[in-house]
Design an enzyme around this catalytic site. Structure first.
Site, PDB file in Angstrom:
ATOM      1  N   ASN A   9      -2.099   9.917   4.325  1.00 17.41           N
ATOM      2  CA  ASN A   9      -1.095   9.031   4.930  1.00 17.41           C
ATOM      3  C   ASN A   9       0.076   9.892   5.395  1.00 17.41           C
ATOM      4  OD1 ASN A   9       0.651   7.043   5.677  1.00 17.41           O
ATOM      5  ND2 ASN A   9       1.083   6.306   3.610  1.00 17.41           N
ATOM      6  N   TRP A  10       0.105  10.133   6.721  1.00 17.18           N
ATOM      7  CA  TRP A  10       1.146  11.013   7.261  1.00 17.18           C
ATOM      8  C   TRP A  10       2.481  10.277   7.451  1.00 17.18           C
ATOM      9  CZ3 TRP A  10      -2.556  13.368  11.496  1.00 17.18           C
ATOM     10  CH2 TRP A  10      -3.431  14.268  10.869  1.00 17.18           C
ATOM     11  N   LYS A  11       2.475   8.982   7.223  1.00 17.79           N
ATOM     12  CA  LYS A  11       3.701   8.176   7.364  1.00 17.79           C
ATOM     13  C   LYS A  11       4.389   8.467   8.719  1.00 17.79           C
ATOM     14  CE  LYS A  11       4.005   8.516   2.377  1.00 17.79           C
ATOM     15  NZ  LYS A  11       4.793   8.352   1.173  1.00 17.79           N
ATOM     16  N   HIS A  87       1.035  -1.451   2.497  1.00 19.09           N
ATOM     17  CA  HIS A  87       1.611  -0.264   1.841  1.00 19.09           C
ATOM     18  C   HIS A  87       2.991  -0.641   1.280  1.00 19.09           C
ATOM     19  CE1 HIS A  87       3.505   3.626   1.289  1.00 19.09           C
ATOM     20  NE2 HIS A  87       2.278   4.112   1.182  1.00 19.09           N
ATOM     21  N   GLU A 153      -1.327   1.845  -5.914  1.00 22.87           N
ATOM     22  CA  GLU A 153      -0.211   2.777  -5.729  1.00 22.87           C
ATOM     23  C   GLU A 153       0.995   2.266  -6.515  1.00 22.87           C
ATOM     24  OE1 GLU A 153      -0.597   5.393  -2.075  1.00 22.87           O
ATOM     25  OE2 GLU A 153       0.387   3.568  -1.412  1.00 22.87           O
ATOM     26  N   SER A 199       1.706  10.474  -5.744  1.00 26.01           N
ATOM     27  CA  SER A 199       1.838  11.904  -6.076  1.00 26.01           C
ATOM     28  C   SER A 199       0.511  12.547  -6.442  1.00 26.01           C
ATOM     29  CB  SER A 199       2.869  12.099  -7.184  1.00 26.01           C
ATOM     30  OG  SER A 199       4.103  11.523  -6.798  1.00 26.01           O
TER      31      SER A 199
HETATM   32  C1  PEP Z   1       2.027   7.010  -0.351  1.00 21.75           C
HETATM   33  O1  PEP Z   1       3.151   6.815   0.087  1.00 21.75           O
HETATM   34  O2  PEP Z   1       1.049   6.313   0.005  1.00 21.75           O
HETATM   35  C2  PEP Z   1       1.849   8.074  -1.328  1.00 21.75           C
HETATM   36  C3  PEP Z   1       0.859   7.998  -2.174  1.00 21.75           C
HETATM   37  O3  PEP Z   1       2.751   9.088  -1.293  1.00 21.75           O
HETATM   38  P1  PEP Z   1       2.792  10.385  -2.266  1.00 21.75           P
HETATM   39  O4  PEP Z   1       1.403  10.939  -2.332  1.00 21.75           O
HETATM   40  O5  PEP Z   1       3.756  11.299  -1.598  1.00 21.75           O
HETATM   41  O6  PEP Z   1       3.248   9.895  -3.584  1.00 21.75           O
END
Ligand code: PEP
Length: 239
Positions: A9-11, A87, A153, A199
């Site tokens: 997920n490059w956001k 999300h 998540e 993370s």
């Molecule tokens: C996310 O925002 O979907 C995510 C899992 O971010 P991160 O891996 O940076 O916690």
């Protein structure tokens, strides 16, 4: 056997350096599925370059007065196979509700897209002992099919780079994944893939994927670092 899926997920970031190189870690792999979620602006280029792509969001309506949005139909027409629904960024900044997320997921299925439906409790909800109640509330309105994917998540575990505020342990994650699986309709229970997000890094992916109910990951920050992402894909492929 549920095939592992590692999603990047490059956001709201440009595709990472070397994303379209021949040996890019973001390209489809033999043993596991790798899917990238670029911004809407980069979707077509990624799909054309041969990457398996998904959109970070999509509205259920086909067209209309929804400034700044795109529809599931448009996402599918661009060559995407996946779409993220609900999300936590969208739930927080765009006020997407459980009912709306369920509508999005249903529209995705109608348009031959695979929804990755994100669920997870906030830190306040966790501290109040409400994690499972929140998850139950988020799963309840979903009209699931075999192809649907759920990403657990926990919001409190997202983007944790600080060692004093650790991410979820694999035991925390597995407990919730097993709970989520128990909520699924019996006939889909063994088929639906459950991804962990929060993370996930090269340093914890092995332990997370060793859990029986974790079928891959939705990776944010670490997916923007090509060499770390390559390592995550490598570890997942060896499992
Ligand atoms: C996310 O925002 O979907 C995510 C899992 O971010 P991160 O891996 O940076 O916690």
């Amino acid at each position: 056997m549920r095939k592992y899926l590692i999603a990047a997920n490059w956001k709201m970031n440009p595709p990472p350096k070397g994303w379209d190189a021949k040996d890019s870690p973001y390209r489809p792999q033999e043993k596991i599925e790798v899917v990238v979620f670029p911004t809407h602006l980069d979707l077509q280029a990624c799909a054309k370059a041969g990457l398996t792509t998904g959109a970070q969001s999509g509205r259920p309506e086909q067209t209309g007065a929804f400034t700044g949005d795109v529809s599931m139909q448009m996402v599918q027409a661009l060559g995407c196979r996946y779409v993220l629904c609900g999300h936590s960024d969208r739930r927080a900044f765009h006020l997407e509700s459980d009912a709306f997320v369920a509508e999005q997921a249903a529209a995705a299925i109608t348009h031959a897209l695979i929804p990755i439906i994100c669920i997870g409790e906030t830190e306040t909800e966790r501290d109040a002992g409400k994690s499972k109640a929140v998850i139950e509330r988020q799963v309840k309105p979903l009209k699931l099919t075999n192809d649907c994917i759920i990403a657990y998540e926990p919001v409190w575990a997202i983007s944790r780079g600080d060692p004093n505020r650790p991410a979820a342990t694999s035991a925390d994650a597995e407990e919730m994944h097993a709970f989520i699986r128990s909520l699924l309709p019996k006939d889909l229970r063994d088929h639906i893939r459950l991804l962990y997000g929060g993370s996930m890094k090269a340093s914890n992916v092995k332990e997370l994927l060793a859990q029986p109910n974790i079928d891959g990951g939705l990776v944010g920050g670490a997916s923007l670092k090509p060499e770390e992402f390559r390592e995550i894909v490598k570890i997942a492929s060896e499992k």
